[in-house]
Design a protein around this motif. Structure first.
Motif, short mmCIF file in Angstrom:
data_model
loop_
_atom_site.label_atom_id
_atom_site.label_comp_id
_atom_site.label_asym_id
_atom_site.label_seq_id
_atom_site.Cartn_x
_atom_site.Cartn_y
_atom_site.Cartn_z
N SER A 50 -19.19 -23.73 -10.86
CA SER A 50 -18.13 -23.79 -11.87
C SER A 50 -18.73 -23.44 -13.21
O SER A 50 -19.92 -23.18 -13.33
CB SER A 50 -17.50 -25.19 -11.93
N MET A 51 -17.90 -23.45 -14.25
CA MET A 51 -18.40 -23.21 -15.60
C MET A 51 -19.25 -24.37 -16.08
O MET A 51 -20.07 -24.21 -16.99
CB MET A 51 -17.22 -23.00 -16.56
N GLY B 82 -28.45 -22.73 -19.07
CA GLY B 82 -28.76 -21.85 -17.96
C GLY B 82 -28.17 -20.47 -18.09
O GLY B 82 -27.62 -20.08 -19.13
N ASN B 83 -28.26 -19.71 -17.01
CA ASN B 83 -27.78 -18.33 -16.97
C ASN B 83 -26.26 -18.29 -16.99
O ASN B 83 -25.61 -19.01 -16.23
CB ASN B 83 -28.32 -17.65 -15.70
N HIS B 84 -25.70 -17.44 -17.84
CA HIS B 84 -24.24 -17.37 -17.95
C HIS B 84 -23.62 -16.55 -16.82
O HIS B 84 -22.42 -16.69 -16.53
CB HIS B 84 -23.84 -16.74 -19.29
N LEU B 85 -24.39 -15.67 -16.17
CA LEU B 85 -23.81 -14.73 -15.22
C LEU B 85 -23.19 -15.42 -14.00
O LEU B 85 -22.08 -15.04 -13.58
CB LEU B 85 -24.87 -13.72 -14.78
N PRO B 86 -23.84 -16.43 -13.38
CA PRO B 86 -23.18 -17.12 -12.27
C PRO B 86 -21.86 -17.76 -12.68
O PRO B 86 -20.89 -17.77 -11.90
CB PRO B 86 -24.21 -18.18 -11.85
N LYS B 87 -21.80 -18.28 -13.90
CA LYS B 87 -20.55 -18.87 -14.38
C LYS B 87 -19.47 -17.80 -14.48
O LYS B 87 -18.30 -18.04 -14.14
CB LYS B 87 -20.78 -19.55 -15.73
#
Length: 553
Positions: free
Chosen positions: A272-273, A453-458
């Motif tokens: 999730s975000m 953390g990394n924004h891309l998975p969100k």
């Protein structure tokens, strides 16, 4: 939240102070801890070890040199590293004074990061440096100007003679018109330290760790276990095979604190975000006296560097499969795991259970979902007959996914979309049912989760790249023959209507089993709350889960 400190030496070279000083300035719960000598005869190593033992878990990171630049005093990095390893504190080294002339025992010192300007014993030019970063630390880039050359007062004789460092660090005011992204030697190569604000200082300085550590109370002890993750590549991008470590924070309540593998329950947080394994810490003790909490790959503490093409449901499911297979391999006598999975993780677990039932003893689905926010919005518009709006949202979803993959722009979009106002709005719309539970502290914590953390998975979750299923019709073949493992479905009464409709086939299948006996035992339960019902009502939901699991112990 306890105050977290970065330990440095008094008057040590500013490059290994500014980096932490500027990050800590943005975190109200963090500060420098400056080790001071009362006289020149004091031994730096002894002083560092004394303060480490005194402060313990309050220290988030140790950042020291091998030799102090002012007087050449040596530090015993092996002794300091051994103490850091015992306390699980990362170590960052500045080797400018020693690289190229004094060896470093890497296997024993085991630093998290090492940097050195090459203009001294490495016989290189000014303006360039070398850096080595531990694999788990080296995940994201954040540019930092960690030197004094563009600071007001750097040309003052007092800087070298008397020292301008205070307990707050060095002066931060910049000289007007000074160059940017230099490393202190005139025109040179930009120096970068990898790591987002949430990861760069250490795992103790991200928003997850204080919560996970705080659960070690009232007889509960914690162990962090690592599981090797290797992702199969099924997309056109076949040149980059992903390797990394997934972790599980295991808790046990008892005199010995040993993990009871027979009754071990694994809680899997949804992507999730605002993903965090800590969301289960209130409920889990009601379920079992020995449990573990984790997230999907690339979320929360499990910051594995996945490319855009690898952020898909198949890789998420594979991460869960590798976790369960490792647990089973470690305890061959145990028939399978008790798994409690929420949100999208619930459907990843369900798909895995239907395919590999031998990995499970039972399964609990907490408010399972299979659509991300934007795919849900488009679906709702289509259901309302507003095809044009649905098509527009589909185009927005694709465009946003493309934009979020652009360096710096994606991070800026993630930060802009996760303002406290937006987070509170979303929490009230479908995550919590009781407005009183959405306090300022809850909003602030979820903002930290969103920005860490990394924004891309969100972004992948937001735009539907991680959706376990595409359509409700996909449930029909998935549930053919009934549930393959004993399954409980819990759904918050105030969950969005579309989620209720999506999950309804699971409840229907559970009812059919009760009437026909087809498949394993299953049950669907309506609970108070919304998509975070287990956070709002931990004891109620926890006792329901416990009752289900006890049937199969």
């Amino acid at each position: 939240m306890a105050l977290i400190q970065v330990l440095v030496l008094d008057q040590q070279m500013s490059s290994n102070v500014y980096a932490w000083q500027e990050i800590l300035h943005r975190r109200c719960q963090s500060e420098l801890h400056v080790v001071k000598r009362s006289n020149e005869e004091d031994d730096w190593t002894t002083l560092v070890l004394r303060d480490l033992q005194s402060l313990g878990a309050k220290v988030g990171l140790v950042a020291v040199p091998q030799f102090h630049w002012c007087d050449g005093a040596a530090l015993d990095l092996v002794a300091i590293s051994e103490c850091c390893q015992q306390l699980n504190i990362p170590l960052v080294l500045d080797l400018t004074q020693s690289a190229g002339v004094v060896p470093l025992d890497w296997k024993r010192v085991r630093p998290m990061a090492v940097a050195a300007s090459i203009h001294k014993w490495l016989l290189g030019p000014y303006g360039m440096c070398l850096a080595w970063l531990d694999r788990d630390f080296a995940r994201h880039f954040v540019a930092m100007e960690a030197h004094e050359k563009h600071r007001v007062g750097a040309d003052d004789e007092a800087w070298d003679n008397n020292g301008l460092m205070t307990t707050a660090g060095y002066p931060t005011a910049e000289i007007e018109g000074s160059q940017r992204l230099g490393v202190g030697g005139g025109v040179g190569v930009a120096a970068y330290i990898k790591g987002s604000e949430a990861r760069a200082i250490s795992s103790r300085l991200d928003p997850h760790e204080p919560l996970l550590a705080a659960a070690e109370k009232d007889g509960w002890v914690r162990q962090r276990r690592s599981i090797r993750f290797s992702s199969p590549i099924t997309s056109s991008d076949t040149s980059h095979h992903v390797h990394g470590d997934l972790t599980i924070d295991c808790y046990a309540n008892g005199i010995t604190g040993d993990i009871d593998k027979k009754n071990f329950t694994l809680f899997v947080a949804p992507p999730s975000m605002v993903a965090s394994r800590s969301i289960f810490l209130e409920m889990a003790p009601f379920v079992s006296n020995t449990f573990g909490v984790t997230e999907m790959p690339s979320f929360g503490v499990n910051q594995i560097d996945l490319r855009a093409s690898q952020l898909n449901a198949e890789v998420m499911e594979h991460g869960l499969e590798q976790t369960l297979r490792t647990l089973q391999k470690e305890d061959p006598k145990h028939e399978g795991a008790y798994v409690v999975a929420a949100g999208h993780a619930g459907f990843y677990a369900l798909k895995l259970a239907q395919r590999c039932p031998e990995l499970f003893s039972s399964l609990v689905l907490l408010n399972p979902t299979f659509r991300g926010p934007l795919t849900t919005a488009a679906f709702n518009k289509q259901e309302e007959g507003d095809t044009i709006s649905a098509m527009g949202l589909g185009a927005l979803r694709r465009a946003l996914w493309a934009l979020m993959r652009i360096p710096f722009l994606g991070e800026a979009l993630n930060a802009a979309s996760n303002s406290p106002e937006n987070i509170k709005k979303h929490l009230l719309s479908h995550v919590y049912s009781d407005e009183a539970h959405v306090t300022e502290e809850v909003v602030a914590l979820n903002e930290e989760f969103a920005l860490a953390g990394n924004h891309l998975p969100k972004a992948a979750f937001l735009t539907g790249q991680l959706d376990p299923l595409r359509e409700r019709e996909d449930l029909t073949p998935l549930l053919e023959g009934g549930f393959k493992v004993p399954t409980m479905i819990l759904l918050g009464h105030d969950s969005p209507a579309s989620v209720k409709a999506d999950v309804q086939p699971l409840f229907v299948k559970a009812d059919e089993r009760a009437q026909t006996g087809e498949g394993e035992r299953s049950i669907g339960v309506d609970t108070p709350g919304a998509l975070r019902s287990f956070v709002e009502y931990p004891s109620l939901v926890g006792n329901l889960v416990r009752a289900h699991i006890q049937q199969y112990c």
